[in-house]
Scaffold this active site. Structure first.
Site, mmCIF file in Angstrom:
data_model
loop_
_atom_site.group_PDB
_atom_site.id
_atom_site.type_symbol
_atom_site.label_atom_id
_atom_site.label_comp_id
_atom_site.label_asym_id
_atom_site.label_seq_id
_atom_site.Cartn_x
_atom_site.Cartn_y
_atom_site.Cartn_z
ATOM 1 N N GLN A 30 80.707 60.942 68.680
ATOM 2 C CA GLN A 30 81.188 61.606 69.894
ATOM 3 C C GLN A 30 82.416 62.459 69.589
ATOM 4 O O GLN A 30 83.272 62.079 68.791
ATOM 5 C CB GLN A 30 81.526 60.557 70.949
ATOM 6 N N SER B 187 79.920 55.812 64.421
ATOM 7 C CA SER B 187 79.777 55.211 65.750
ATOM 8 C C SER B 187 78.363 55.437 66.277
ATOM 9 O O SER B 187 77.398 54.929 65.712
ATOM 10 C CB SER B 187 80.869 55.740 66.678
ATOM 11 N N LEU B 188 78.187 56.231 67.342
ATOM 12 C CA LEU B 188 76.839 56.466 67.859
ATOM 13 C C LEU B 188 75.925 57.054 66.789
ATOM 14 O O LEU B 188 74.689 56.912 66.855
ATOM 15 C CB LEU B 188 76.869 57.400 69.074
ATOM 16 N N GLN C 260 79.490 46.519 66.257
ATOM 17 C CA GLN C 260 80.130 47.833 66.180
ATOM 18 C C GLN C 260 80.774 48.256 67.492
ATOM 19 O O GLN C 260 81.751 49.001 67.504
ATOM 20 C CB GLN C 260 79.058 48.849 65.736
#
Length: 315
Positions: A10, A94-95, A252
């Site tokens: 992001q 992350s994502l 996570q």
């Protein structure tokens, strides 16, 4: 030579991303249509036409970034890319781990989109707006930044959330605690501490409700072993077992994104080039700071895909 594919997180989103791929390649259009169908929303219209504030919403930005990464992958695959034959590892910030898993055949594109919509919504709803914050502490090593966060926490939450690159650590938690961390960091030699324009305090204990939501969501999704190992954020090491991947994806949500260590691990494992698949060049810039011996190459445009295929063919 050994190659890794990395996938952005992001903050890399921008209005118009992926539109050139969709205009030129049926494979890209199919990915965007699959994501739209999975979400029951014309997310592609938001991606290409905005408005920016709607695209930036966590619940939109997460599946949108995955969509562009996977559209890029599908176009490359149509040009002859064989991930298992060409790439040693995948990793995502992350994502981006969901993008990496979809790219490696562990998750379907539709399931990745649905999971990221659940993830983004759950992360947004975990903490009331205004109660949480994130801040970048520049000029501190990870150990010092973690000590600063622990000192600032008091009876609140403040954790080192992202170990992005040397001298770039992000802390996350209650807004007052994060503001204390900025002040403490200045006294510990930080060059700068600045609040980030994010809508929730990601990757800290305040995200526990979102972790529980993801545990439930992931339990209902088929996960296959990826074609190549995933270098997981919370381990900074490789995983391939589907059950372990599920656990690490849940961890996570509240755990530290160990990106600096992940890149160093891949460098030590022989990776010489990290191709950033999707929108932006954030990870490419980080690679150069983390491991000077590893080349970072951003792959997002049709020309970039051509260059990628030439590089792989000559290896």
């Amino acid at each position: 030579m050994s190659f890794a594919f990395t996938f952005p997180g992001q903050g890399s989103q921008t209005v118009g991303m992926g539109h050139d791929l969709a205009e030129r390649f049926a494979e890209a259009r199919e990915v965007f249509a699959e994501v739209d169908d999975a979400l029951g929303q014309k997310l592609s219209e938001v991606m290409w036409n905005g408005p920016s504030d709607e695209l930036t919403l966590t619940a939109n930005a997460q599946p949108a970034l995955m969509a562009v990464s996977l559209a890029t992958m599908r176009v490359a695959e149509a040009r002859g890319l064989d991930l298992k034959a060409s790439v040693a590892y995948v990793a995502g910030h992350s994502l981006g781990e969901y993008s990496a898993l979809a790219a490696a055949g562990s998750l379907s594109v539709g399931d990745a989109a649905r999971l990221l919509r659940i993830r983004g919504t759950a992360m947004q709803q975990a903490v009331p707006v205004g109660e949480g914050a994130m801040a970048a502490l520049l000029g501190l090593d990870f150990e010092t930044a973690a000590e600063v966060a622990a000192e600032a926490a008091g009876d609140q939450v403040c954790q080192a959330a992202n170990d992005n690159a040397p001298g770039q650590v992000v802390v996350s938690g209650h807004k007052a605690a994060v503001e204390r961390a900025i002040e403490i960091a200045k006294g510990r030699g930080a060059k700068r501490g600045l609040l980030l324009p994010v809508s929730a305090p990601f990757h800290c204990g305040l995200m526990q409700p979102a972790a529980e939501a993801m545990s439930a969501a992931l339990a209902d999704v088929e996960l296959k072993a990826p074609a190549v190992p995933l270098v997981a954020n919370v381990l900074a090491g490789p995983v391939s077992d589907p059950d372990e991947i599920r656990r690490r994806l849940v961890e996570q949500v509240t755990g530290t994104v160990r990106w600096r260590e992940s890149i160093l691990w891949m460098a030590e494992a022989g990776v010489t080039t990290a191709f950033e698949i999707g929108t932006g060049k954030v990870l490419t810039g980080m690679v150069k700071r983390i491991a000077p011996g590893v080349s970072g190459v951003a792959v997002s445009s049709p020309d970039d895909i051509d260059a990628l295929m030439e590089k792989l063919a000559s290896a």
